[in-house]
Design an enzyme around this catalytic site. Structure first.
Site, PDB file in Angstrom:
ATOM      1  N   GLU A 150      26.716 -23.436 -53.338  1.00  0.00           N
ATOM      2  CA  GLU A 150      25.706 -24.494 -53.501  1.00  0.00           C
ATOM      3  C   GLU A 150      24.567 -24.039 -54.396  1.00  0.00           C
ATOM      4  O   GLU A 150      24.059 -24.793 -55.219  1.00  0.00           O
ATOM      5  CB  GLU A 150      25.131 -24.883 -52.128  1.00  0.00           C
ATOM      6  CG  GLU A 150      26.137 -25.491 -51.163  1.00  0.00           C
ATOM      7  CD  GLU A 150      26.867 -24.468 -50.304  1.00  0.00           C
ATOM      8  OE1 GLU A 150      27.108 -23.318 -50.777  1.00  0.00           O
ATOM      9  OE2 GLU A 150      27.218 -24.807 -49.165  1.00  0.00           O
ATOM     10  N   CYS A 205      26.011 -18.081 -52.690  1.00  0.00           N
ATOM     11  CA  CYS A 205      26.797 -19.216 -52.208  1.00  0.00           C
ATOM     12  C   CYS A 205      27.063 -20.223 -53.331  1.00  0.00           C
ATOM     13  O   CYS A 205      26.282 -20.331 -54.291  1.00  0.00           O
ATOM     14  CB  CYS A 205      26.040 -19.959 -51.115  1.00  0.00           C
ATOM     15  SG  CYS A 205      25.816 -19.044 -49.593  1.00  0.00           S
TER      16      CYS A 205
HETATM   17  N1  THU Z   1      29.209 -19.481 -48.441  1.00  0.00           N
HETATM   18  C1  THU Z   1      28.924 -20.451 -49.358  1.00  0.00           C
HETATM   19  O1  THU Z   1      29.326 -20.366 -50.526  1.00  0.00           O
HETATM   20  N2  THU Z   1      28.198 -21.505 -48.931  1.00  0.00           N
HETATM   21  C2  THU Z   1      27.671 -21.650 -47.688  1.00  0.00           C
HETATM   22  O2  THU Z   1      26.884 -22.557 -47.451  1.00  0.00           O
HETATM   23  C3  THU Z   1      28.062 -20.728 -46.628  1.00  0.00           C
HETATM   24  C4  THU Z   1      28.781 -19.527 -47.066  1.00  0.00           C
HETATM   25  C5  THU Z   1      29.968 -18.308 -48.903  1.00  0.00           C
HETATM   26  C6  THU Z   1      29.152 -17.038 -48.913  1.00  0.00           C
HETATM   27  C7  THU Z   1      30.245 -15.997 -48.792  1.00  0.00           C
HETATM   28  O3  THU Z   1      30.757 -15.718 -50.082  1.00  0.00           O
HETATM   29  C8  THU Z   1      31.330 -16.680 -47.969  1.00  0.00           C
HETATM   30  O4  THU Z   1      31.053 -18.067 -48.036  1.00  0.00           O
HETATM   31  C9  THU Z   1      31.350 -16.241 -46.512  1.00  0.00           C
HETATM   32  O5  THU Z   1      30.104 -16.362 -45.923  1.00  0.00           O
END
Ligand code: THU
Length: 163
Positions: free
Chosen positions: A75, A73
């Site tokens: 973050e 992710c």
């Molecule tokens: N995702 C994030 O980057 N941050 C989050 O807090 C939730 C989800 C991303 C992970 C994945 O690449 C896409 O969003 C779909 O879940």
């Protein structure tokens, strides 16, 4: 038996221009960062921008993988980069912004559980709150004064020893 309420105060800015300049800039950095996300599988691009106490900004975006769980992710890309590049420098705030190829994200994007756990470790280490600014592609901005607000009863290093 007794019951206890656990709650927190959420600030809602219907118009992002109501935010202080510094926070508007951080949100803009998160919006810019999401453009370089690698999200061919979900088409959901997330950007994160961290403001450090020394005034530096560190960004991250989601990086996916054909083996889905191997991706990361936005973050965590951002906080781990901050930890690697500026060890010991406290994090003041993290802005998060999300967009989708398939629909308009019109509600604030909140960090997933794994990211909350990763961010709170930094908050506990620095012993100062990390504020969050959350936004979708359009619409209101949610502001929390501490990551702890959205991860009550968090697991921490204190559980690993008897002290
Ligand atoms: N995702 C994030 O980057 N941050 C989050 O807090 C939730 C989800 C991303 C992970 C994945 O690449 C896409 O969003 C779909 O879940």
């Amino acid at each position: 038996m007794k019951k206890q309420q656990i709650g927190f105060e959420l600030s809602i800015y219907e118009n992002p221009e109501e935010l202080p300049q510094k926070e508007q800039k951080l949100l803009q950095a998160a919006e810019d960062a999401r453009e370089n996300a690698y999200a061919p599988y979900s088409s959901f691009k997330v950007g994160a921008a961290i403001l450090l106490e020394n005034g530096e900004t560190v960004i991250g975006n989601n990086q996916e993988n054909a083996s889905y769980p191997s991706g990361l992710c936005a973050e965590r890309v951002a906080v781990f980069q901050a930890g690697a590049r500026y060890p010991g420098v406290p994090i003041v705030a993290i802005a998060i912004s999300a967009t989708s190829k398939d629909y308009v994200v019109d509600e604030p994007a909140a960090p997933c559980g794994n990211c909350r756990q990763s961010i709170i470790e930094y908050e506990q280490r620095q012993n100062k709150p990390i504020a969050l600014l959350l936004r979708g592609e359009i619409g209101a901005v949610y502001k929390c004064t501490s990551i702890g607000d959205i991860l009550p009863l968090a697991f921490s290093s204190s559980f690993l020893t008897d002290s």
